[in-house]
Design an enzyme around this catalytic site. Sequence first.
Site, PDB file in Angstrom:
ATOM      1  N   GLU A 103     103.752  -1.134 -83.512  1.00  0.00           N
ATOM      2  CA  GLU A 103     102.613  -0.199 -83.517  1.00  0.00           C
ATOM      3  C   GLU A 103     102.116  -0.051 -84.946  1.00  0.00           C
ATOM      4  O   GLU A 103     102.916   0.117 -85.867  1.00  0.00           O
ATOM      5  CB  GLU A 103     102.999   1.196 -83.024  1.00  0.00           C
ATOM      6  N   GLU A 131     110.547   5.025 -79.860  1.00  0.00           N
ATOM      7  CA  GLU A 131     110.792   6.058 -80.878  1.00  0.00           C
ATOM      8  C   GLU A 131     111.860   7.063 -80.438  1.00  0.00           C
ATOM      9  O   GLU A 131     111.576   8.251 -80.239  1.00  0.00           O
ATOM     10  CB  GLU A 131     109.479   6.774 -81.202  1.00  0.00           C
TER      11      GLU A 131
HETATM   12  C1  BG6 Z   1     103.327   6.487 -81.488  1.00  0.00           C
HETATM   13  C2  BG6 Z   1     103.548   6.460 -79.997  1.00  0.00           C
HETATM   14  O1  BG6 Z   1     104.192   7.351 -82.077  1.00  0.00           O
HETATM   15  O2  BG6 Z   1     102.081   6.923 -81.923  1.00  0.00           O
HETATM   16  C3  BG6 Z   1     102.297   6.109 -79.187  1.00  0.00           C
HETATM   17  O3  BG6 Z   1     104.573   5.555 -79.666  1.00  0.00           O
HETATM   18  C4  BG6 Z   1     101.123   6.876 -79.749  1.00  0.00           C
HETATM   19  O4  BG6 Z   1     102.531   6.390 -77.840  1.00  0.00           O
HETATM   20  C5  BG6 Z   1     100.937   6.501 -81.203  1.00  0.00           C
HETATM   21  O5  BG6 Z   1      99.949   6.710 -79.025  1.00  0.00           O
HETATM   22  C6  BG6 Z   1      99.735   7.133 -81.866  1.00  0.00           C
HETATM   23  O6  BG6 Z   1      99.763   8.520 -81.720  1.00  0.00           O
HETATM   24  P1  BG6 Z   1      98.510   9.287 -81.099  1.00  0.00           P
HETATM   25  O7  BG6 Z   1      98.954  10.692 -80.959  1.00  0.00           O
HETATM   26  O8  BG6 Z   1      97.411   9.112 -82.078  1.00  0.00           O
HETATM   27  O9  BG6 Z   1      98.209   8.648 -79.791  1.00  0.00           O
END
Ligand code: BG6
Length: 499
Positions: free
Chosen positions: A388, A192
């Site tokens: 993701e 990101e």
């Molecule tokens: C993404 C990141 O933006 O979101 C991850 O690349 C992150 O590292 C994921 O864990 C979810 O966000 P969070 O704050 O719920 O862990």
Amino acid sequence: MPFPTHFLWGGATSANQIEGAYLEDGKCLSVDDVIGRLVPSNATQAQPTRKRSLTEVSSAEIEEAIHSTDMSRYAKRHGIDFYHHYKEDIALLAQMGFNVFRLSIAWSRIFPEAHGQSNPAGLAFYEDVFRTLKAYGIEPLVTISHYDAPLYIATDYHGWQNREVLDLFIRFMHTVVDHFHPYVKYWLTFNELDGIKHHPFDAGALVEDHFAPEDFETAIYQATHHQLLASALTVQYVHQIDPDAQVGCMTAYHPFYPMTPDPQDVLDAMKKTEESLESTDIQVFGAYSPALIKQLEQRKIHIQMDEKDAEILAHGTVDFVSFSYYSSATATSHPLEEEDGDIYTFINGPRNPYLKKSEWGSAIDPLGLRISLNQLYARYHLPLFIVENGLGAKDVLQADGTIEDDERIAYLKEHLICLHDAIQIDCIPVMGYTSWGCIDCVSAGSSQMSKRYGFIYVDLDDEGQGTYRRYPKKSFYWYQRVIATNGASLFENETKNAV
Ligand code: BG6
């Protein structure tokens, strides 16, 4: 029709959220090791008044953290102790049928000193992780930089805005590629990359109080420029070492919907999309667009560039575009009646009345994934990879060791059906899907353990208390079947809505 043959099915993690062992075998502190948890245990809401994310820290907070051995406040120091559990964890991923696993390399494990030698123990750890994955037929998808620069990059170099950091990174990247290319076919450069605008400390090792207030925005863009060069040089180097390997960029994508048909809202949504893709555009097209250069000039943001930079960017364009997708976002020029108060408000805009929200306030929008795939493909004409996606939610470990995470199954199922439709109906080329936090891990944004995404439950709470024991959740068996049937099980006993 099921998913394409050879579709990559798996899950994603990052070193700083899973490994733990934060000072073991020569590793030095990383920026993530000094980010303290600001939200109370088990809370699902965070301070909406903060200008940026919960991961920002001041110089004084860093100093305090350096002298603290508190593992409960600095949860990324223990992670889920993947460092000592990786064989067991990978065996569980293999049991689910994964053929790809996304992980990242901690720079602080490989170069504990800026100009020192590479750390043999750090290299040996990852080598064994890759060997273990290969033994199960799982392809590693490796993010070279997922938010966790060594702390010295922030304290001694004032972050990525300093061009010297580019040289340090190149040394790290060459070491990683030289050692691990025999195991790795798929690489991502930076996680990101545009995130640096929203959380400049963990993404760019930038501490706001190191800069005069009027210079901070420029520092962010300067740091972004250096990461773009680093990304392009990584693409070039990987291609030189292994012409068959593929290198992708990675962006956080949320399609922006205008809140009303007011053309001003449509324009706002469009502008927000453009801004969120500034770096991806450069990684794909190999140059800053003339419009972006003029806009930055108008905003009095002057990025210092060397003569050779344009050539570096032009020769380092990516092979595919990967992205995270959690929810869509809204844009409006109208005054808001209701402040949402969740940690994503500063990115995601006012609440969309057509969508349900997760416990942590993120809009749940499966169709938004299909929209994202269509928009990104229309813009880039490159293969896409969802690296993701998932639902951060609380889970309850029952006395008999089971976890009934039906809500997560419903979320993933709806998203995977939309992914299927994007592939089979819209004919978008998608390489694979790795759901986020396939094994529970520490939240990047809030440093909580209670915000869980995984198929595998890790017995650990927000204070870092627990046995670290792993338990397959109900979703574990559900995803196992999705993979075994190459997606066909998503449609079992269901009447799917016609498109
Ligand atoms: C993404 C990141 O933006 O979101 C991850 O690349 C992150 O590292 C994921 O864990 C979810 O966000 P969070 O704050 O719920 O862990």
